[in-house]
Write a protein that holds these residues in place. Structure first.
Motif, PDB file in Angstrom:
ATOM      1  N   LEU A  73     -38.990 -32.995  -2.349  1.00 34.89           N
ATOM      2  CA  LEU A  73     -39.357 -34.725  -2.760  1.00 34.89           C
ATOM      3  C   LEU A  73     -38.551 -35.336  -1.586  1.00 34.89           C
ATOM      4  O   LEU A  73     -37.141 -34.876  -1.505  1.00 34.89           O
ATOM      5  CB  LEU A  73     -38.930 -33.958  -4.860  1.00 34.89           C
ATOM      6  CG  LEU A  73     -39.128 -34.254  -5.322  1.00 34.89           C
ATOM      7  CD1 LEU A  73     -38.639 -33.852  -6.832  1.00 34.89           C
ATOM      8  CD2 LEU A  73     -41.080 -34.209  -5.578  1.00 34.89           C
ATOM      9  N   ASP A  77     -41.194 -40.813  -4.077  1.00 37.73           N
ATOM     10  CA  ASP A  77     -41.781 -38.828  -4.790  1.00 37.73           C
ATOM     11  C   ASP A  77     -41.138 -39.078  -6.356  1.00 37.73           C
ATOM     12  O   ASP A  77     -39.681 -38.870  -6.781  1.00 37.73           O
ATOM     13  CB  ASP A  77     -41.491 -37.278  -4.319  1.00 37.73           C
ATOM     14  CG  ASP A  77     -42.065 -37.307  -3.313  1.00 37.73           C
ATOM     15  OD1 ASP A  77     -43.337 -38.081  -3.103  1.00 37.73           O
ATOM     16  OD2 ASP A  77     -41.707 -36.819  -2.211  1.00 37.73           O
ATOM     17  N   TYR A  79     -41.059 -37.355 -10.113  1.00 34.30           N
ATOM     18  CA  TYR A  79     -40.122 -36.322 -11.052  1.00 34.30           C
ATOM     19  C   TYR A  79     -40.434 -36.451 -12.301  1.00 34.30           C
ATOM     20  O   TYR A  79     -39.673 -37.115 -12.971  1.00 34.30           O
ATOM     21  CB  TYR A  79     -39.283 -35.592 -10.268  1.00 34.30           C
ATOM     22  CG  TYR A  79     -37.728 -35.795 -10.418  1.00 34.30           C
ATOM     23  CD1 TYR A  79     -36.788 -35.685 -11.670  1.00 34.30           C
ATOM     24  CD2 TYR A  79     -37.346 -36.519  -9.335  1.00 34.30           C
ATOM     25  CE1 TYR A  79     -36.727 -36.515 -11.654  1.00 34.30           C
ATOM     26  CE2 TYR A  79     -36.495 -37.252  -9.453  1.00 34.30           C
ATOM     27  CZ  TYR A  79     -35.734 -36.849 -10.822  1.00 34.30           C
ATOM     28  OH  TYR A  79     -33.843 -37.949 -10.780  1.00 34.30           O
TER      29      TYR A  79
END
Length: 105
Positions: A73, A77, A79
Motif C-alpha cells: 500500500l 491507498d 485498507y
C-alpha cells in the motif's frame, strides 16, 4: 523517524496515543481516529483487534498482510482490517497513515 510532519498543524497538537509511539489520537463517538507515523523497517507482528479498522496511507509504503493475504500500500491507498482478523505490517519506507478504529458495541 517521521515526526508527524505530513499532518496539518491542528492534528500535530492532538495527544499521543498510549502504547503507540508516533501516533496521535482523536477521540470520537464509537470510533478512535489515529494519526500514525512509522519508521522504515518497523514490523508489527501478527495480531488482532476487537475493533473494525479502516485506514488510508498518506505517505510512504506498507506491506500489509490481512488473513494471510499480503499487499503493498502507498499514498492514497485504503485498507480494511475486520475485527478479530489476524494481520501484520512491515513499513517499507517512513510512513504516515490515518486509521479509524470502529468499536463494535
Amino acid at each position: 523517524m517521521p515526526k508527524n510532519t505530513d499532518f496539518p498543524e491542528p492534528i500535530k497538537r492532538l495527544p499521543p496515543m498510549a502504547g503507540h509511539e508516533g501516533a496521535l489520537k482523536l477521540d470520537a463517538e464509537g470510533c478512535d481516529v489515529v494519526f500514525a507515523t512509522y519508521e522504515a523497517g518497523k514490523v508489527l507482528p501478527p495480531h488482532n483487534h476487537d475493533t473494525d479498522n479502516v485506514g488510508v496511507v498518506t505517505a510512504g509504503a506498507i506491506r500489509l498482510t490481512v488473513d494471510g493475504q499480503a499487499q503493498r500500500l502507498g499514498p492514497g491507498d485504503w485498507y480494511h482490517v475486520p475485527a478479530g482478523v489476524i494481520h501484520a505490517a512491515e513499513f517499507l519506507e517512513d510512513t504516515a497513515a490515518v486509521e479509524f478504529s470502529f468499536h463494535n458495541n
